[in-house]
Write an enzyme that holds these catalytic residues in place. Structure first.
Site, PDB file in Angstrom:
ATOM      1  N   ASP A 110       0.854  -1.181   0.000  1.00  0.00           N
ATOM      2  CA  ASP A 110       0.000   0.000   0.000  1.00  0.00           C
ATOM      3  C   ASP A 110       0.894   1.238   0.000  1.00  0.00           C
ATOM      4  O   ASP A 110       1.744   1.389   0.889  1.00  0.00           O
ATOM      5  CB  ASP A 110      -0.878  -0.035   1.257  1.00  0.00           C
ATOM      6  N   TYR A 112       1.303   5.668  -0.572  1.00  0.00           N
ATOM      7  CA  TYR A 112       0.884   6.840   0.213  1.00  0.00           C
ATOM      8  C   TYR A 112       1.163   8.041  -0.675  1.00  0.00           C
ATOM      9  O   TYR A 112       1.852   8.954  -0.287  1.00  0.00           O
ATOM     10  CB  TYR A 112       1.771   6.840   1.471  1.00  0.00           C
ATOM     11  N   HIS A 117      -3.553  13.962   0.846  1.00  0.00           N
ATOM     12  CA  HIS A 117      -3.805  13.029   1.957  1.00  0.00           C
ATOM     13  C   HIS A 117      -2.664  13.084   2.972  1.00  0.00           C
ATOM     14  O   HIS A 117      -2.888  13.197   4.181  1.00  0.00           O
ATOM     15  CB  HIS A 117      -3.978  11.610   1.421  1.00  0.00           C
ATOM     16  N   ARG A 126       0.697  15.831  13.391  1.00  0.00           N
ATOM     17  CA  ARG A 126       1.931  16.546  13.767  1.00  0.00           C
ATOM     18  C   ARG A 126       1.694  18.037  13.574  1.00  0.00           C
ATOM     19  O   ARG A 126       2.326  18.665  12.721  1.00  0.00           O
ATOM     20  CB  ARG A 126       3.116  16.089  12.894  1.00  0.00           C
ATOM     21  N   GLU A 181     -10.400   4.035   3.227  1.00  0.00           N
ATOM     22  CA  GLU A 181      -9.445   4.735   2.376  1.00  0.00           C
ATOM     23  C   GLU A 181      -9.776   4.356   0.940  1.00  0.00           C
ATOM     24  O   GLU A 181      -9.663   3.197   0.556  1.00  0.00           O
ATOM     25  CB  GLU A 181      -7.992   4.368   2.726  1.00  0.00           C
ATOM     26  N   GLU A 183      -8.951   4.019  -2.697  1.00  0.00           N
ATOM     27  CA  GLU A 183      -7.681   3.886  -3.397  1.00  0.00           C
ATOM     28  C   GLU A 183      -7.887   3.203  -4.752  1.00  0.00           C
ATOM     29  O   GLU A 183      -8.936   2.623  -5.012  1.00  0.00           O
ATOM     30  CB  GLU A 183      -6.695   3.039  -2.571  1.00  0.00           C
ATOM     31  N   ASP A 213      -9.227   0.399   1.621  1.00  0.00           N
ATOM     32  CA  ASP A 213      -8.290  -0.026   2.659  1.00  0.00           C
ATOM     33  C   ASP A 213      -8.854   0.390   4.024  1.00  0.00           C
ATOM     34  O   ASP A 213      -8.427   1.378   4.623  1.00  0.00           O
ATOM     35  CB  ASP A 213      -6.932   0.635   2.386  1.00  0.00           C
ATOM     36  N   ARG A 217      -8.617   3.794  13.032  1.00  0.00           N
ATOM     37  CA  ARG A 217      -7.674   4.876  13.343  1.00  0.00           C
ATOM     38  C   ARG A 217      -7.190   4.846  14.781  1.00  0.00           C
ATOM     39  O   ARG A 217      -6.064   5.285  15.063  1.00  0.00           O
ATOM     40  CB  ARG A 217      -8.319   6.232  13.043  1.00  0.00           C
ATOM     41  N   GLN A 220      -4.625   2.047  14.989  1.00  0.00           N
ATOM     42  CA  GLN A 220      -3.451   2.504  14.235  1.00  0.00           C
ATOM     43  C   GLN A 220      -2.633   3.537  15.006  1.00  0.00           C
ATOM     44  O   GLN A 220      -1.394   3.462  15.055  1.00  0.00           O
ATOM     45  CB  GLN A 220      -3.938   3.091  12.898  1.00  0.00           C
ATOM     46  N   TYR A 224       1.362   2.337  15.744  1.00  0.00           N
ATOM     47  CA  TYR A 224       2.128   2.478  14.501  1.00  0.00           C
ATOM     48  C   TYR A 224       3.572   2.921  14.669  1.00  0.00           C
ATOM     49  O   TYR A 224       4.342   2.855  13.697  1.00  0.00           O
ATOM     50  CB  TYR A 224       1.385   3.381  13.509  1.00  0.00           C
ATOM     51  N   LYS A 233      -5.003  -1.986  10.055  1.00  0.00           N
ATOM     52  CA  LYS A 233      -5.306  -2.186   8.637  1.00  0.00           C
ATOM     53  C   LYS A 233      -5.571  -3.644   8.278  1.00  0.00           C
ATOM     54  O   LYS A 233      -6.260  -3.927   7.294  1.00  0.00           O
ATOM     55  CB  LYS A 233      -4.088  -1.757   7.798  1.00  0.00           C
ATOM     56  N   THR A 237      -9.152  -5.670   3.624  1.00  0.00           N
ATOM     57  CA  THR A 237      -8.930  -4.725   2.522  1.00  0.00           C
ATOM     58  C   THR A 237      -9.802  -5.206   1.378  1.00  0.00           C
ATOM     59  O   THR A 237      -9.631  -6.338   0.910  1.00  0.00           O
ATOM     60  CB  THR A 237      -7.450  -4.731   2.086  1.00  0.00           C
ATOM     61  N   THR A 324      -4.530   6.386  -0.137  1.00  0.00           N
ATOM     62  CA  THR A 324      -5.763   7.162  -0.152  1.00  0.00           C
ATOM     63  C   THR A 324      -5.687   8.275  -1.192  1.00  0.00           C
ATOM     64  O   THR A 324      -4.719   9.023  -1.238  1.00  0.00           O
ATOM     65  CB  THR A 324      -5.984   7.811   1.224  1.00  0.00           C
ATOM     66  N   GLU A 338     -10.193  12.434   7.131  1.00  0.00           N
ATOM     67  CA  GLU A 338      -9.974  13.766   6.559  1.00  0.00           C
ATOM     68  C   GLU A 338     -11.287  14.517   6.387  1.00  0.00           C
ATOM     69  O   GLU A 338     -11.360  15.714   6.647  1.00  0.00           O
ATOM     70  CB  GLU A 338      -9.281  13.645   5.205  1.00  0.00           C
TER      71      GLU A 338
END
Lengths: 393, 393
Positions: A110, A112, A117, A126, A181, A183, A213, A217, A220, A224, A233, A237, A324, A338
């Site tokens: 997968d 990114y 995204h 962050r 997600e 995709e 996907d 959250r 995760q 992670y 995840k 899927t 995503t 999001e």
């Protein structure tokens, strides 16, 4: 006029003769024509000695392994067959129901590759730093997912349980932040190979399918660091049941948006492989987002060149997903994380409001791309309904 | 006295009748007896109708799928057969050369279950923070690796190329910090299952093998945020050619060191499955480390309980690896990153000094465990020699 008289099987319709995706129904390998499927086993003798074993196999894997020349030859014969005025002997159209996962997934990676995204997630997680990490514009960032839990569209998704943070320390229970997600996935084939240039990588992609996907959250967020997503995840899927051949997308090619820096030579494409795939996400039947795949920064050709650059082999059945797909606008975001900005801004879903998924919710993702001469190429839906967690079911 | 008269096939030797690991040689599935192999195909009729197809298959996968009762029955028959005074008709011992990867890897998960390793890495990469992240004592941290590049012991490892940081921005080229990770791998089997308790998880482990999770530290350092290791690992993961059945380790069970906090109920073992496996790492024939597996904080039973807790299925052929095994002492570290403290403290390798791997270097990992009654159980070597990068070869 084709023997398949069906308004859903015209060049104006997403599953007309310009598309012809492959799947596996109870009768074996089939090609989708409009809203029905044409099983190929009864027609195998029409395809010749080399192709016949590929269309009578139980899965698409032997066809995936056969490589580009076989793919092109089979597609050309199929176009001829489905556009003929008379039905070939043995041809019988069946419903799309009962389509199974059409190939055995080898490795699942997968990526990114949507800047929007990655920036949205970066801003949420962050808030004090640069939304994009410094490697992002140089590397198609990705990770390995769980191949064994890739499931076909329509499979119910049981709400996962797992560890999440709480004010009393970690607790175990049903995820409270279950997300999607949206995709685009690329199904690999051809001879086992490594160190592919982007141009060579293209010949290792058989076809395209939509991917959801599913992501927990809260699981995760707690798990992670430092090794990446795992149980957030790996529970499921979903992929579309019908794989649209890459050849159908020749009129959909676009140049991806600039990265803002040069990329290293092994990632430079001679002809860019961005694709103008227009995705739609429906939540309980309400259209909530239209993620534009043309805004993705890295192409599948670059992703495959990168993942094989260290000598890793690409095998038939490998599945790579784009990550995503999120565009610059709010109603173009490809995850509910999001869309609801981390759960802070509820989304109107008809008369209801949602942040994350509730039990019984259904998500349906569809897409089309320009097919040339005003036609449109379809990607089969990927749909899933949330079942309650096992401990609550 | 057994018909196999061989000092390497006694209870004092690591591959005596108490061990009997399975592999695949050119003649098919075989069991290792001392330093030779006994192919089972010519003996298939001795095992009965249910087991015969399992020992005549091209790989161990059908045997893996058969589950614990079949594994126990086959092992009991094999013990009888190899300890008999007369050779059964058709029995022929062959060399160990030519052993291939004995099973098709389904999903490959690599854990991170040595506190000493995690703390060493944390001290090097996050010198200002707590060496252990807060989730580590609550979760057996892990990630998915690339199943398609798991290779059998003896396969040369071509130095990977990839992106790394430089003072002039990212560059692409051969890794300069090529490393090993000495690990123990667990090969899964039995019926497809999820949400396993630790006790149930044990019945989904067929056997044990050594793993060398080759790692390019410079590629890894640049790529791994935020989604974890990818190309720094995916070029090759070596496993031993012979899978020692879990049943051989009943006398090797130990209680793992305390985590310092309670674990959530789904991870609590009724009988702990730490294992007293004593690993040795040889670099160009020189013993450089003795990583003690008994110091691992999380057991394979907890790892499988965790990975299946969200509903993810465990399939026959799944491979889970423990993560680098590092003990508290310097000469117990399971990676050269730790042995050389990030390349700052060269390691004496005979008359030479090393930090990371040079072309032509050979690493050999072996291990034994107590087998009960003074016997010793062996894990087959995992060995690999570094070949130059393709651009320099």
């Amino acid at each position: 006029m084709s023997w398949i008289e069906d308004p859903a099987f015209t060049p104006d319709a997403p599953f007309g003769p310009q598309t012809l995706p492959y799947g596996v129904v109870p009768g074996g390998i089939a090609v989708r024509v409009g809203d029905r499927a044409l099983p190929l086993r009864p027609l195998a003798s029409l395809f010749g000695e080399r192709l016949a074993p590929l269309v009578t196999a139980p899965t698409l894997n032997p066809l995936l392994a056969a490589g580009r020349p076989a793919w092109s030859e089979l597609r050309a014969k199929l176009v001829e067959l489905v556009t003929a005025t008379a039905a070939p002997r043995g041809a019988e159209l069946v419903g799309l129901d009962g389509a199974v996962l059409p190939f055995e997934v080898a490795d699942y990676v997968d990526f990114y590759s949507s800047r929007h995204h990655a920036e949205n997630v970066g801003r949420m997680f962050r808030p004090d730093g640069d939304p994009l990490l410094p490697n992002w514009t140089h590397i198609p960032i990705g990770y390995h997912g769980r191949a064994g839990t890739v499931v076909v569209s329509g499979t119910p998704v049981v709400r996962p349980e797992g560890q999440r943070r709480s004010s009393d320390g970690p607790v175990f229970g049903p995820s409270r932040r279950l997300d999607i997600e949206a995709e685009v996935g690329f199904v690999c084939g051809g001879p086992v190979a490594s160190r592919l240039s982007p141009a060579k990588a293209v010949d290792h992609v058989f076809g395209v399918t939509l991917v959801n996907d599913w992501s927990a959250r809260d699981i995760q967020a707690w798990e992670y660091q430092p090794l990446g997503p795992f149980l957030g995840k790996s529970f499921a899927t979903s992929v579309g049941a019908w794989i649209t051949p890459l050849e159908a997308f020749s009129a959909a090619r676009v140049t991806p948006p600039p990265l803002g820096n040069d990329v290293l030579p092994y990632l430079v494409e001679d002809r860019p492989w961005g694709l103008d795939i227009r995705i739609e996400v429906e939540w309980n039947g309400v259209l909530v987002s239209r993620p534009p795949f043309r805004t993705m920064s890295w192409t599948f050709a670059q992703q495959l060149a990168h993942l094989s650059s260290n000598g890793a082999t690409v095998r038939p059945g490998d599945l790579i997903a784009s990550g995503t797909v999120s565009g610059p606008e709010r109603d173009e975001r490809g995850s509910f994380l999001e869309l609801s900005w981390g759960g802070q801004e509820p989304v109107a879903v008809g008369d209801a409001e949602r942040t994350f998924l509730e039990d019984g919710d259904t998500v349906r993702i569809t897409a089309t791309a320009p097919g040339g001469n005003g036609s449109v190429v379809g990607l089969s839906e990927v749909v899933g309904t949330i079942a309650p967690a096992v401990s609550e079911g």
